[in-house]
Design an enzyme around this catalytic site. Structure first.
Site, PDB file in Angstrom:
ATOM      1  N   PHE A  62     -63.740  10.708  12.531  1.00 58.64           N
ATOM      2  CA  PHE A  62     -63.692  12.048  12.762  1.00 58.64           C
ATOM      3  C   PHE A  62     -64.824  12.952  12.935  1.00 58.64           C
ATOM      4  CE2 PHE A  62     -61.731  10.239   8.508  1.00 58.64           C
ATOM      5  CZ  PHE A  62     -60.918   9.916   9.124  1.00 58.64           C
ATOM      6  N   TRP A  65     -72.535  13.156  15.489  1.00 58.56           N
ATOM      7  CA  TRP A  65     -73.520  12.807  15.448  1.00 58.56           C
ATOM      8  C   TRP A  65     -74.564  11.785  16.837  1.00 58.56           C
ATOM      9  CZ3 TRP A  65     -74.789  11.040   9.824  1.00 58.56           C
ATOM     10  CH2 TRP A  65     -74.044   9.864   9.720  1.00 58.56           C
ATOM     11  N   HIS A  77     -92.434  24.339  21.753  1.00 60.04           N
ATOM     12  CA  HIS A  77     -93.056  24.198  20.331  1.00 60.04           C
ATOM     13  C   HIS A  77     -93.803  24.463  19.849  1.00 60.04           C
ATOM     14  CE1 HIS A  77     -96.020  21.284  23.119  1.00 60.04           C
ATOM     15  NE2 HIS A  77     -96.311  21.379  22.484  1.00 60.04           N
ATOM     16  N   HIS A  83    -103.667  19.829  15.338  1.00 64.28           N
ATOM     17  CA  HIS A  83    -103.582  19.165  15.601  1.00 64.28           C
ATOM     18  C   HIS A  83    -104.726  19.263  16.788  1.00 64.28           C
ATOM     19  CE1 HIS A  83    -101.630  18.255  19.991  1.00 64.28           C
ATOM     20  NE2 HIS A  83    -101.927  18.606  20.504  1.00 64.28           N
ATOM     21  N   HIS A 212    -106.559  25.298  22.482  1.00 68.31           N
ATOM     22  CA  HIS A 212    -106.013  24.293  21.306  1.00 68.31           C
ATOM     23  C   HIS A 212    -107.427  24.281  20.169  1.00 68.31           C
ATOM     24  CE1 HIS A 212    -102.805  22.642  24.311  1.00 68.31           C
ATOM     25  NE2 HIS A 212    -103.069  21.994  23.262  1.00 68.31           N
TER      26      HIS A 212
HETATM   27  C1  23J Z   1    -102.484  16.468  23.215  1.00 65.56           C
HETATM   28  C2  23J Z   1    -103.067  16.494  23.710  1.00 65.56           C
HETATM   29  C3  23J Z   1    -103.627  17.176  24.709  1.00 65.56           C
HETATM   30  C4  23J Z   1    -102.700  18.330  25.127  1.00 65.56           C
HETATM   31  C5  23J Z   1    -102.375  18.343  24.555  1.00 65.56           C
HETATM   32  C6  23J Z   1    -101.455  16.909  23.370  1.00 65.56           C
HETATM   33  C7  23J Z   1    -100.536  19.754  23.972  1.00 65.56           C
HETATM   34  O1  23J Z   1    -100.974  20.591  24.905  1.00 65.56           O
HETATM   35  C8  23J Z   1    -100.377  19.828  23.215  1.00 65.56           C
HETATM   36  O2  23J Z   1     -98.717  19.536  22.980  1.00 65.56           O
HETATM   37  O3  23J Z   1    -100.530  20.433  22.578  1.00 65.56           O
HETATM   38  S1  23J Z   1    -103.766  19.964  26.172  1.00 65.56           S
HETATM   39 MN    MN Z   2     -98.545  20.932  20.615  1.00 69.22          MN
END
Ligand code: 23J
Ligand code: MN
Length: 263
Positions: A62, A65, A77, A83, A212
């Site tokens: 039914f 997924w 994202h 991060h 970043h």
């Molecule tokens: C991990 C390492 C370096 C970078 C990144 C990720 C990204 O750009 C991210 O997706 O945050 S530059």
């Molecule tokens: Mn990222």
């Protein structure tokens, strides 16, 4: 006008289409462009995989997924402060702990599409942002700022999206002074249409990867691989950019939605 009246009007405008919801998200799937770290790193974030569990068959008569293989930093994202090493000490710097009040905010759309078409390594500077403000109005505290490059038009071809050669990736982004200027204005975050919040060649900047490094130093957010910024006004839209509530998450795919007044 009080907040309750604003909400009533907002609801009416959404229901009637007077406010349009623009989807600023790319498709998440096996063809989604994925960041490629230099080969000196043993591990990288995986390609997106979608596996069927059932689709009205013996495994689920039914129901349909799927299950997925999905890195946090995949497709359209969100980058949380944790991060980057500069943001590591914020207790709320994770996707499950951040202040959701900051995720829905007015968005400033800086159109760099012409420059980026001419030069894949185009860099937006603080002076460039000030010129944009002179034309469109000041960037204010608590707002999103996004760089329109129309890079989403390349998203169906990973090689074109990453645009890499033996010198690494070539894609537009901000200079360190651009990000410092925006942080001095107390923005909530910075977004781009490329694979990350930084330019392709940002590893050679001081500091390396300034978007970043500096955004997360100041507990601010990043958005990457945004789509359809060509459908937004320079000012006047509201961006909703909400990460999944991943436990101790450093980022998350999002459904980025912009509320845009019609006409
Ligand atoms: C991990 C390492 C370096 C970078 C990144 C990720 C990204 O750009 C991210 O997706 O945050 S530059
Ligand atoms: Mn990222």
């Amino acid at each position: 006008m009080g907040a309750a009246d604003v909400m009533k009007d907002l609801g009416r405008m959404l229901a009637s289409g007077g406010i349009e919801v623009v989807d600023c998200t790319g498709v998440l799937g096996p063809n989604t462009p994925i960041l490629q770290l230099p080969p000196d790193f043993a591990k990288n974030t995986p390609r997106v995989e979608i596996h069927k569990i059932s689709e009205y068959d013996k495994d689920g008569p039914f129901f349909a997924w799927n299950w997925m293989v999905l890195g946090e930093h995949s497709g359209t994202h969100f980058d949380a402060p944790h991060h980057w090493i500069t943001g590591k000490d914020y207790p709320e710097g994770y996707t499950d702990k951040l202040d959701v009040q900051r995720l829905i905010a007015p968005v400033n759309v800086i159109d760099c599409s012409a420059q980026s078409q001419k030069d894949a390594n185009f860099l937006l500077t603080a002076d460039g942002i000030k010129e944009w403000e002179a034309k469109h109005g000041a960037i204010n505290a608590g707002e999103w700022v996004v760089m329109r490059t129309d890079w989403d038009k390349r998203a169906d071809d990973e090689a074109k999206f990453l645009n890499a050669d033996d010198k690494g990736p070539h894609s537009p982004g901000p200079t360190p002074d651009a990000i410092e200027y925006l942080l001095s204005k107390k923005i909530v975050g910075w977004g781009t249409q490329c694979i990350g919040t930084d330019a392709g060649q940002a590893g050679g900047m001081t500091p390396p990867f300034p978007a970043h490094n500096l955004l997360h130093r100041d507990n601010c957010f990043g958005l990457a691989s945004l789509a359809n910024l060509d459908k937004l006004p320079a000012k006047g839209a509201i961006l909703i950019a909400a990460p999944l509530k991943i436990e101790n998450g450093t980022g998350s795919p999002i459904r980025a939605l912009a509320l845009v007044p019609k006409g």
